[in-house]
Design an enzyme around this catalytic site. Structure first.
Site, PDB file in Angstrom:
ATOM      1  N   GLU A  44       0.621  -1.215   0.097  1.00  0.00           N
ATOM      2  CA  GLU A  44      -0.041  -0.082  -0.085  1.00  0.00           C
ATOM      3  C   GLU A  44       0.856   1.221   0.046  1.00  0.00           C
ATOM      4  O   GLU A  44       1.915   1.470   0.816  1.00  0.00           O
ATOM      5  CB  GLU A  44      -0.820  -0.026   0.908  1.00  0.00           C
ATOM      6  CG  GLU A  44      -2.118   1.137   1.268  1.00  0.00           C
ATOM      7  CD  GLU A  44      -2.881   1.168   2.676  1.00  0.00           C
ATOM      8  OE1 GLU A  44      -3.832   1.696   2.423  1.00  0.00           O
ATOM      9  OE2 GLU A  44      -2.284   0.429   3.572  1.00  0.00           O
ATOM     10  N   LYS A 118      -9.675   2.568  -3.014  1.00  0.00           N
ATOM     11  CA  LYS A 118      -9.949   1.795  -1.587  1.00  0.00           C
ATOM     12  C   LYS A 118     -11.414   2.308  -1.038  1.00  0.00           C
ATOM     13  O   LYS A 118     -11.720   3.541  -0.966  1.00  0.00           O
ATOM     14  CB  LYS A 118      -8.859   2.179  -0.531  1.00  0.00           C
ATOM     15  CG  LYS A 118      -9.213   1.556   0.610  1.00  0.00           C
ATOM     16  CD  LYS A 118      -7.846   2.078   1.727  1.00  0.00           C
ATOM     17  CE  LYS A 118      -7.720   1.364   3.164  1.00  0.00           C
ATOM     18  NZ  LYS A 118      -6.622   1.773   3.681  1.00  0.00           N
ATOM     19  N   CYS A 155      -6.022  -3.014   2.028  1.00  0.00           N
ATOM     20  CA  CYS A 155      -5.650  -2.963   3.423  1.00  0.00           C
ATOM     21  C   CYS A 155      -6.984  -3.118   4.302  1.00  0.00           C
ATOM     22  O   CYS A 155      -7.575  -4.055   4.506  1.00  0.00           O
ATOM     23  CB  CYS A 155      -4.993  -1.590   4.001  1.00  0.00           C
ATOM     24  SG  CYS A 155      -4.504  -1.592   5.333  1.00  0.00           S
TER      25      CYS A 155
END
Length: 280
Positions: A44, A118, A155
């Site tokens: 990330e 995300k 994540c």
């Protein structure tokens, strides 16, 4: 005949500056390609520190346009040179003040295939992400690459089962989950959630996490990057919890049909019964 994809993940520590961090990842791509890897995913926000440990607008400078910024262009050229699919988790500026935590996907011929933003943005001590990112708004795309159908989850997304399932329904064979996750907060979940998601959704998952303690906080990023198959079995060894490591593994796509024929989770879904799950 079985189709085997040689896939790679790269975990590393923050070098202290952006250019050297980019160079480390360029070398990792070369090393992966030399080992026969056909696809590689970075961690990330790969070319910077995990700056979300603090709230400082100076780090907005790490954001750039996708795909028109210099980093994407640089790695498009490298992907074409090496003949490898690259997943680049980056800080994206759509326009000034509109910023996302994004992964760009580059095919093995250097072409830009698209991006994933995300969806789920945390705001807890050490992970002040709402200061930096808007929630993703592009859905859960599947990228039809030279090696197969790839999805991305980033994540904190991994704590939410809905996106995992959306990627499976769209045909994902491998889902990459680039992360920056801390030993003190979520280590007990790291080797639980992704294997469970691989079983529930019947695909391979590549879970990537950076290593080390950075100067912007005391988060101890614990690495332990791995691939897991749809029977929740790690493919080879889990990576170090402290050291930079390139993980290269062979993923046998025949396992997907074998598991799906056995369990039929997709056949036995009940979407007609699920509307309450989407109620606010």
């Amino acid at each position: 005949m079985s189709r085997v994809i040689r896939a790679a993940l790269f975990q590393t520590a923050w070098t202290g500056d952006k250019e050297s961090m980019i160079q480390v990842h360029e070398q990792a791509a070369r090393d992966a390609a030399a080992q026969g890897a056909q696809v590689l995913c970075f961690q990330e926000l790969f070319y910077g520190p995990y700056f979300c440990q603090v709230q400082d607008k100076a780090f907005y400078e790490y954001a750039e346009q996708i795909p028109d910024g210099p980093i994407v262009k640089r790695f498009q050229a490298l992907a074409k040179e090496l003949g490898i699919v690259l997943i680049l988790p980056m800080y994206e500026e759509e326009q000034p003040g509109v910023l996302y935590n994004t992964a760009a996907v580059i095919d093995a011929d250097g072409s830009y295939l698209g991006k994933y933003r995300k969806h789920h943005i945390p705001q807890v001590p050490g992970f002040w992400e709402k200061f930096y990112f808007r929630p993703g708004n592009l859905g859960w795309p599947i990228f039809d690459t030279k090696v197969g159908k790839i999805g991305v989850y980033i994540c904190y997304d991994r704590h939410f089962p809905e996106g995992w399932r959306a990627l499976g329904l769209a045909g994902a064979e491998i889902v990459f989950n680039p992360s920056a996750t801390s030993r003190g907060l979520s280590a007990y979940l790291w080797q639980l959630e992704q294997p469970a998601a691989a079983v529930a959704n019947e695909y391979f998952i590549g879970a990537i996490n950076r290593v080390g303690v950075e100067e912007y906080g005391d988060n101890d990023f614990y690495g332990t990057t791995y691939f897991v198959d749809p029977e929740a079995q790690f493919v080879g060894e889990v990576a170090s919890d402290k050291e930079t490591e390139l993980v290269v593994r062979d993923l046998d796509m025949a396992k997907l049909r074998e598991v799906r024929d056995r369990w039929q989770f997709y056949r036995d879904r009940r979407p007609d019964a699920y509307p309450p799950l989407t109620a606010p």
